[in-house]
Write a protein that holds these residues in place. Structure first.
Motif, short mmCIF file in Angstrom:
data_model
loop_
_atom_site.label_atom_id
_atom_site.label_comp_id
_atom_site.label_asym_id
_atom_site.label_seq_id
_atom_site.Cartn_x
_atom_site.Cartn_y
_atom_site.Cartn_z
N ILE A 65 1.32 6.94 -6.59
CA ILE A 65 0.20 7.84 -6.85
C ILE A 65 0.57 9.27 -6.48
N LYS A 66 1.30 9.44 -5.38
CA LYS A 66 1.74 10.78 -4.95
C LYS A 66 2.64 11.43 -6.00
N ARG A 67 3.54 10.64 -6.59
CA ARG A 67 4.43 11.16 -7.63
C ARG A 67 3.65 11.50 -8.90
N ALA A 68 2.67 10.63 -9.23
CA ALA A 68 1.92 10.87 -10.47
C ALA A 68 0.98 12.06 -10.34
N GLU A 69 0.40 12.27 -9.16
CA GLU A 69 -0.58 13.36 -8.98
C GLU A 69 0.05 14.63 -8.40
N ARG A 70 1.36 14.55 -8.02
CA ARG A 70 2.05 15.70 -7.42
C ARG A 70 1.35 16.16 -6.14
N SER A 95 0.96 16.29 -1.86
CA SER A 95 1.78 16.35 -0.66
C SER A 95 1.53 15.10 0.18
N PHE A 96 2.34 14.92 1.21
CA PHE A 96 2.17 13.76 2.07
C PHE A 96 0.83 13.81 2.80
N ILE A 97 0.38 15.00 3.17
CA ILE A 97 -0.91 15.14 3.85
C ILE A 97 -2.05 14.75 2.91
N ASP A 98 -1.95 15.15 1.64
CA ASP A 98 -2.98 14.77 0.67
C ASP A 98 -3.04 13.25 0.49
N LEU A 99 -1.87 12.63 0.42
CA LEU A 99 -1.85 11.17 0.27
C LEU A 99 -2.42 10.48 1.50
N VAL A 137 0.84 -1.20 0.00
CA VAL A 137 0.00 0.00 0.00
C VAL A 137 0.87 1.26 0.00
N ALA A 138 1.94 1.25 0.81
CA ALA A 138 2.82 2.42 0.87
C ALA A 138 3.53 2.66 -0.46
N LEU A 139 3.96 1.57 -1.12
CA LEU A 139 4.65 1.72 -2.41
C LEU A 139 3.71 2.26 -3.48
#
Length: 253
Positions: free
Chosen positions: A72-77, A79-83, A65-67
């Motif tokens: 997804i965080k890299r693809a959508e740009r 932040s960590f809070i958004d993820l 799940v973390a990977l």
């Protein structure tokens, strides 16, 4: 030639039946000879221990799940809070929809990320709730065992109406009352005991197992003799019908 072939078949069937009986009767030897060497795993005694154990057992799922979340965080740009907010909304099946993947790669990864997050978090929550419910049930069982036996309970347990309750009846009553087993399971176990008690003396002994084994062999022998008789009768009827047909065709010509 047919009789010799039938004898060989019967001999092979008897050997197979004897081997099968030996395998089925070995369970009693294992019960009385082998020692119980299996040790039960230590169960956690607190909610924190249960949570730690659940996280440890599902560590591989959390890593996956973390990977996927990092991709997804890299693809959508994000932040960590958004993820973290997106994972919380999807794992708890709330789904506000204010934060969601917009790119094709992010949506493709979300197809795997969403169900994996729901299942992983669900297993952890289920483990915690199972621990809490088991503690409540254990406390209720302890209170039930510590309570005093009343005269009405004694009358209910007195099956023979002689004012006495044997150990087996008391254990059966307690197991059913604590919902460890049900009445149907008790009846099935009693029926199995009476089936194994060939002597009908209230005890299962070695002679009972030998008697049951002999009865089973005798039943199989009767079945083989019946099949052999049926084969012999069919062969005779076939020969008789061929002889009649040959005789009828000879008279017609």
């Amino acid at each position: 030639f047919d009789s010799e072939q039938d004898d060989e078949i019967d001999l092979e069937e008897e050997e197979d039946a004897a081997d099968e009986d030996d395998e089925q009767c070995q369970w009693a030897d294992r019960v009385f000879s082998e020692k119980d060497e299996c040790a039960l795993p230590e169960e956690p005694r607190s909610i924190f221990g249960t949570l730690t154990k659940a996280l440890r057992s599902n560590s591989s799922d959390f890593v996956a799940v973390a990977l996927i979340g990092w991709l997804i965080k890299r693809a959508e740009r994000w932040s960590f809070i958004d993820l973290l907010y997106y994972w919380n909304c999807t794992a708890t099946t709330i789904g506000f929809g204010d934060v969601c993947p917009q790119t094709q790669l992010g949506r493709l990864l979300a197809i795997v990320f969403i169900p994996l997050s729901v299942v992983t978090l669900g297993e952890v929550i289920a483990s915690v709730f199972s621990f809490v419910s088991s503690r409540i049930a254990a406390k209720a069982e302890k209170d039930f065992i510590r309570r005093e036996i009343t005269l009405s309970d004694l009358e209910y347990l007195d099956v023979n109406y002689d004012g006495k309750v044997c150990e087996l009846d008391f254990i059966t009553f307690m197991l059913v009352a604590m919902h460890k087993v049900d009445q149907r399971t008790i009846k099935d176990i009693r029926r199995l005991f009476f089936a194994l008690d060939a002597g009908k003396d209230g005890f299962i002994e070695k002679e009972d197992l030998i008697t049951l084994r002999q009865r089973k062999r005798f039943s199989k022998r009767l079945k083989r003799d019946r099949k052999k008789t049926e084969r012999w009768f069919e062969t005779k009827m076939t020969k008789e019908s061929k002889r009649k047909k040959k005789k009828w065709f000879g008279q017609s010509y």
